[in-house]
Design a protein around this motif. Structure first.
Motif, short mmCIF file in Angstrom:
data_model
loop_
_atom_site.label_atom_id
_atom_site.label_comp_id
_atom_site.label_asym_id
_atom_site.label_seq_id
_atom_site.Cartn_x
_atom_site.Cartn_y
_atom_site.Cartn_z
N THR A 175 0.83 -1.21 0.00
CA THR A 175 0.00 0.00 0.00
C THR A 175 0.86 1.26 0.00
O THR A 175 0.48 2.28 -0.54
N ASP B 239 -11.34 1.88 -3.75
CA ASP B 239 -10.66 3.15 -3.55
C ASP B 239 -11.41 4.12 -2.64
O ASP B 239 -10.88 5.16 -2.29
N SER B 240 -12.63 3.81 -2.29
CA SER B 240 -13.43 4.77 -1.52
C SER B 240 -12.94 4.84 -0.08
O SER B 240 -12.42 3.87 0.46
N PRO B 241 -13.14 6.01 0.56
CA PRO B 241 -12.68 6.21 1.95
C PRO B 241 -13.30 5.22 2.93
O PRO B 241 -12.64 4.76 3.86
N LYS C 87 -11.43 2.13 2.71
CA LYS C 87 -10.09 2.30 3.31
C LYS C 87 -10.18 2.21 4.82
O LYS C 87 -9.32 1.63 5.49
N LEU C 88 -11.25 2.81 5.36
CA LEU C 88 -11.45 2.76 6.81
C LEU C 88 -11.65 1.32 7.28
O LEU C 88 -11.09 0.88 8.28
N LEU D 288 -4.07 3.52 7.81
CA LEU D 288 -5.08 4.44 7.30
C LEU D 288 -4.44 5.65 6.66
O LEU D 288 -4.83 6.09 5.58
N ILE E 56 -5.08 6.64 2.66
CA ILE E 56 -6.12 7.67 2.40
C ILE E 56 -5.58 8.74 1.49
O ILE E 56 -4.45 9.14 1.60
#
Lengths: 117, 116, 247
Positions: free
Chosen positions: A36, B56-58, B61-62, B112, B116
């Motif tokens: 990542t 790819d959305s937040p 990711k969270l 995170l 982000i």
């Protein structure tokens, strides 16, 4: 199998698979951060893992251990919070173990077997 | 009104054990999805890559940071149990549980920030 | 700092498992223990309140009850210690046990499990033979001595969630006792006791929450004893000594 050999065996397997997975998980987490951090795409990730015997061995060991560990763990949780019935616990354990093993092996092949498509 | 007898749970080690159990269950439930997603590679890089784009959305990711936390906390809590059961007993096992949770939260946070 | 009220409002469990809390107002005193409060209620407010006590000084364990949700020896629990934030005191019978009446719990399941875990010393010799020469600082004797001061008050049993979740789990006290006997070289019942603690509901049901250790008024550590039993069962299993039960 008698209940006391079974409980001891499950306990032992749970601890053994945990010990086996500990170093594997550390590598896996490091990998997650590495991938990542560099913002790798799927193609790039697959490029590095495809056809590698080392990664195949690594992840297949991981899958087998996780399947056993997860199955026994879920059995404990079911025994504490859902039902004490041995037959039901037996089913929970074998179903979850087999599901994890089959899906996991398929995933390992998908990611590592060379030219799988 | 029912008997109130769960005050014993107001104790850090109980919370640590509970987090360990819940993280294990959640990881066990998450794994099949993880395997299915990876299995998309069987259909070619396009399928996996296409799916990864969707992540790819937040919110996702969270959730991924949450998973990193779950994995780390289950691992560190598990190492504590292995140590407790196989090494000489130490008082430090109590604080080790708290340290494990703190490190895991840290790892989740770092992840995170990275994605982000 | 606000002046301390001169009256305590106390909720006491009445009846059996399907009972309810009853409220009493008790005069507040300096150095008052929860047992003092219960005694006052029974003597001056409601003689029908049932509760147990004996020594009043923290050596018998009879007065164990649930105080503000936690199992404690009421004779050694100062009211001022548990009244953190608020003047309400809630007293109930010891947890994880059937309720006989009010604050008296039925200790029989606790003692049954003590027996089932092999809590009885099995003699290997008789009075006519010479005394066994056990060095007090030998590792086994030290391990047994560390856990031997249990007075069966039931607090660890009441605090244990594995007991709560698993009706057949032998529990911390019974397993702790089994551990002391497994370390007693004079005892002849090791093999049978190991089978008892390795079975379903035995030591492997412990998930090391350590609630027992946190609540034991005698500062014992049943979790550590249970860990010792787990090791013994694994070693026996690997050596093929854990025989199958006779059906």
């Amino acid at each position: 199998m008698s209940s006391l050999r079974l409980t001891t065996r499950l306990y032992l397997l749970q601890r053994l698979t945990a010990a086996i997975m500990a170093p594997l998980i550390l590598v896996h987490i490091a990998l997650i951060f590495y991938a990542t951090h560099d913002g790798l795409t799927a193609a790039e990730i697959l490029d590095r893992t495809r056809g590698s015997t080392l990664w195949f061995g690594f992840y297949q060991l991981f899958v087998i251990s996780a399947a056993i560990h997860g199955a026994i763990g879920l059995r404990s949780v079911a025994k504490d919070w859902v039902t004490p019935r041995p037959a039901a616990l037996h089913t929970v354990m074998w179903l979850s173990g087999l599901a994890l093993l089959l899906l996991g092996t398929r995933a390992v092949i998908a990611v590592i077997a060379p030219g799988a498509h | 009104m029912a008997l109130s007898q769960t005050g014993h749970r107001r104790n850090a080690l109980w919370t640590a054990a509970f987090i360990h159990r819940i993280s294990g269950v959640l990881l066990a439930l998450f794994l099949p999805f993880h395997f299915l997603v990876l299995g998309l590679a069987l259909e070619g890089e396009g399928a996996l890559g296409g799916f990864l784009k969707w992540t790819d959305s937040p919110m996702v990711k969270l959730a991924e940071a949450g998973l990193v936390f779950l994995l780390a906390v289950h691992l560190l809590g598990g190492i504590r149990v292995l140590a407790l059961e196989n090494l000489r007993w130490r008082e430090a096992y109590k604080s080790a549980a708290m340290i494990a949770i703190a490190i895991s939260l840290g790892l989740g946070a770092v992840f995170l920030f990275q994605v982000i | 700092m606000p002046a301390r009220k001169s009256v305590l409002n106390v909720n006491v469990w009445r009846g059996r498992a399907d009972g309810d809390y009853q409220s009493f107002d008790v005069p507040r005193q300096d150095n008052q223990t929860v047992l003092d409060v219960v005694t006052y209620i029974q003597r001056h407010l409601d003689p029908t309140l049932s509760y147990r006590f004996a020594c009043r000084v923290g050596v018998c364990g009879s007065c164990a009850m649930t105080v503000n949700g936690r199992p404690r020896w009421t004779c050694r629990t100062h009211v001022s210690r548990v009244m953190t934030g608020g003047d309400r005191l809630e007293i109930g019978p010891l947890g994880n046990l059937p309720v006989i009446k009010d604050l008296a719990a039925d200790m029989r399941p606790f003692f049954d499990k003590w027996q089932r875990a092999g809590g009885k010393f099995e003699a290997s010799t008789d009075r006519h033979k010479p005394m066994a020469a056990i060095a007090p600082d030998s590792p086994k004797r030290a391990a047994a001595s560390k856990a031997i001061e249990c007075i069966n008050c039931g607090i660890c049993y009441a605090a244990c969630d594995s007991v709560r979740w698993n009706p057949d789990y032998l529990g911390p006290a019974a397993l702790n006792r089994a551990w002391t006997l497994q370390n007693d070289e004079r005892d002849a019942g090791h093999a049978a006791r190991l089978r008892a603690v390795a079975a379903d509901g035995g030591c492997h049901s412990c998930h090391s929450h350590q609630s027992c250790e946190a609540h034991c008024p005698a500062n014992l550590n049943p979790t550590e004893s249970i860990v010792g039993l787990k090791r013994m069962t694994v070693q026996a299993y690997i050596r093929g000594e854990l025989e199958a039960e006779v059906e």
